[in-house]
Motif scaffolding. Structure first.
Motif, short mmCIF file in Angstrom:
data_model
loop_
_atom_site.label_atom_id
_atom_site.label_comp_id
_atom_site.label_asym_id
_atom_site.label_seq_id
_atom_site.Cartn_x
_atom_site.Cartn_y
_atom_site.Cartn_z
N ASP A 26 -47.56 -16.71 -32.69
CA ASP A 26 -46.38 -16.95 -33.50
C ASP A 26 -45.74 -15.67 -34.03
OD1 ASP A 26 -44.91 -19.04 -34.41
OD2 ASP A 26 -45.85 -19.07 -36.39
N ILE A 27 -46.56 -14.65 -34.29
CA ILE A 27 -46.06 -13.37 -34.82
C ILE A 27 -45.60 -12.48 -33.66
CG2 ILE A 27 -46.69 -11.26 -36.04
CD1 ILE A 27 -48.53 -12.96 -37.80
N THR A 28 -46.47 -12.33 -32.65
CA THR A 28 -46.13 -11.45 -31.52
C THR A 28 -44.93 -11.99 -30.75
OG1 THR A 28 -48.52 -11.19 -31.30
CG2 THR A 28 -47.15 -10.17 -29.60
N TRP A 70 -50.10 -14.23 -42.52
CA TRP A 70 -49.76 -15.62 -42.82
C TRP A 70 -50.08 -16.02 -44.26
CZ3 TRP A 70 -51.54 -19.04 -38.08
CH2 TRP A 70 -50.57 -18.94 -37.07
N GLU A 107 -53.81 -11.07 -33.58
CA GLU A 107 -52.50 -11.43 -34.10
C GLU A 107 -52.06 -12.78 -33.53
OE1 GLU A 107 -49.21 -8.60 -35.16
OE2 GLU A 107 -48.57 -9.18 -33.16
N PRO A 108 -51.69 -13.73 -34.40
CA PRO A 108 -51.24 -15.04 -33.90
C PRO A 108 -50.04 -14.91 -32.95
CG PRO A 108 -51.62 -15.14 -36.27
CD PRO A 108 -51.72 -13.69 -35.87
N LEU A 152 -53.23 -5.69 -30.97
CA LEU A 152 -53.20 -7.09 -31.37
C LEU A 152 -54.46 -7.48 -32.15
CD1 LEU A 152 -51.80 -8.90 -28.18
CD2 LEU A 152 -50.59 -8.30 -30.28
N LEU A 153 -55.35 -6.52 -32.38
CA LEU A 153 -56.61 -6.85 -33.05
C LEU A 153 -56.50 -6.69 -34.56
CD1 LEU A 153 -59.13 -4.95 -30.73
CD2 LEU A 153 -58.47 -7.36 -30.62
N TYR A 154 -57.18 -7.57 -35.28
CA TYR A 154 -57.34 -7.45 -36.72
C TYR A 154 -58.84 -7.24 -36.98
CZ TYR A 154 -52.69 -9.69 -37.40
OH TYR A 154 -51.36 -10.00 -37.40
#
Lengths: 135, 325
Positions: free
Chosen positions: B168-170, A73, B165-166, A98-100
């Motif tokens: 909005d992205i997934t 973002w 991950e937001p 899905l992890l950062y």
């Protein structure tokens, strides 16, 4: 926890079986690096250590995944060369599923170079950012 | 505990909502972006219904009264804890007396602050959500003010920094422009009261979300959409997501603080799986409606559930790895 010779033998067998050629284990006061001696590795020239390495500290990835220099973002990367950062500052992300997961600066200093490239696959110990520590 | 130091606009305490009182005319309230609130609670290992703070405007700042893990999800904001930047959709750790400063919101419309253990205001009629209309729930049934002290449930969990991950992205929708939100809708009871040209106008228009939009409802601006003949109905039950057409032909979307009944003709209803997208649509931005079928609405809901299930599994894996070391 001391590492026994039998543990090292077992780890080496696991490495050989899994096709992984290097493992590094770091615990307080202890570092173990195992390299599986494959033909390919012998043929490849050893990477010479940069002569100035000892003046720098490297922020490394501590998990395997895809490196992100900036949050998706945000246009601006977490750090840029020349920037002064505190110990513990986030210098990049490793995306796994899905992890950062954050890559953090081990010491305060000035960012010398961002080595990691966005989208590149990194693993445990992959250098991400080179930092020139204060004094 | 948490002390509010500065607040702009109606920030409020919200959980997932108050769902058992609808038949008595008590609306659901609850987080406008429930996916974001769930994600924050998942990051912290909380009950997903734990109450957090919904923050619609910047600047906003607060002070933590003791060491506490927290998570920021929902809108993308410029935030700092004790001077350190906090990335979007992130969990971090505050020490006693640390100040969380939120300066700007470049992305989305509502930020969620979740804290380890949840904001511990009393449960009223089955929920901690603030019910603005009835002035109960949350903290004394009102928006947060400077000086408010929020009690927090005790939690001793120590956790490392981690992001996700937001949604909005997934769950990105194809062909969505930067400053535009597309939501899927199912036609509603009075759809056939509009002629084919008017129906086509409703689908093709890019609607502006006017500044008269809030937790009660979104008032849209665009070409007038009027029925073939005036439709007069007695007040009947409506739910968040219902799109009404008042006499001026400018649609109103009912949101989480809407009344439970209304009499305007209903042209369509936003599917539940896309309500969180509306919650993150900014005032002044554009909105388009995409007609969808009931089965596709269920598929969209399954996709949203799958995202949350992956989040739970991924975060659980991190905690298990940590405890193994």
């Amino acid at each position: 926890m001391p590492i026994e010779i039998t543990d090292i033998e077992r780890l080496a067998q696991i490495l050989a079986r899994s096709g992984v050629d290097t493992i590094e284990i770091e615990e307080p006061g202890l570092t173990l690096k195992l390299v599986v001696d494959t033909a390919a590795r012998i043929a490849a020239p050893a990477t010479p250590a940069a002569p100035t390495t000892d003046h720098f500290v490297t922020a490394k990835a501590d998990v395997a995944g895809h490196f992100l220099a900036a949050h998706p973002w945000q246009d601006k990367p977490f750090v840029a060369p020349g920037e002064r950062i505190e110990a513990g500052a986030i210098v990049g992300l490793v995306k796994i599923g899905l992890l950062y997961a954050p890559v953090v600066a081990p010491t305060a200093g000035t960012v010398d170079a961002v080595i990691g490239e966005t989208g590149a696959m990194v693993g445990y110990g992959t250098p991400i950012v080179r930092i020139r520590p204060f004094n | 505990m948490i002390e509010i130091l500065s607040v702009t606009g109606p920030a409020s305490i919200q959980d997932l909502g108050r769902f058992d009182q609808y038949r008595f005319g008590v609306g659901t309230s609850g987080a406008m972006d429930d996916v974001a609130l769930r994600a924050g609670n998942i990051l912290l290992g909380n009950d997903e219904n734990a109450a957090g703070i919904e923050i619609p405007m910047m600047p906003f700042s607060l002070r933590f009264g003791r060491d506490m893990a927290f998570a920021l999800t929902g809108a993308g904001v410029e935030a700092e804890i004790a001077g350190r930047a906090v990335p979007p959709w992130w969990r971090s750790h505050a020490r006693a007396a640390d100040i969380l400063n939120i300066k700007a919101m470049p992305h989305g419309a509502r930020l969620y602050l979740a804290v380890s253990g949840g904001v511990d205001v009393p449960i009223v009629l089955g929920s901690r959500s603030t019910q603005f209309r009835g002035e109960f729930g949350g903290l004394n049934g009102r928006p947060l003010q400077v000086g408010d002290i929020l009690p927090c449930a005790t939690s001793t969990a120590t956790i490392g920094e981690l992001g996700v991950e937001p949604a909005d992205i997934t769950l990105a929708r194809p062909n969505t422009a930067a400053d535009e939100t597309i939501v899927r809708v199912i036609v509603a009871g009075e759809y056939d009261g509009f002629d084919a040209d008017t129906q086509a106008l409703f689908w093709s228009s890019s609607w502006k979300i006017t500044p008269q939009s809030n937790r009660y409802g979104y008032r849209l601006q665009g070409p007038a959409v009027k029925p073939k003949a005036p439709i007069e109905k007695r007040s009947h039950g409506i739910v968040p997501g219902v799109i009404q057409i008042p006499p001026n032909g400018q649609p109103i979307i009912q949101m989480r603080d809407a009344q439970t009944s209304g009499g305007y003709p209903k042209i369509a209803t936003v599917i539940r799986a896309d309500l969180w997208r509306l919650g993150q649509a900014r005032l002044g931005s554009k909105l388009r409606f995409e007609q969808t079928a009931y089965t596709d609405a269920l598929a969209a809901e399954a996709e949203m559930s799958a995202y949350l299930e992956r989040l739970r599994a991924n975060v659980r894996l991190v905690e298990e790895t940590r405890t193994c070391r």
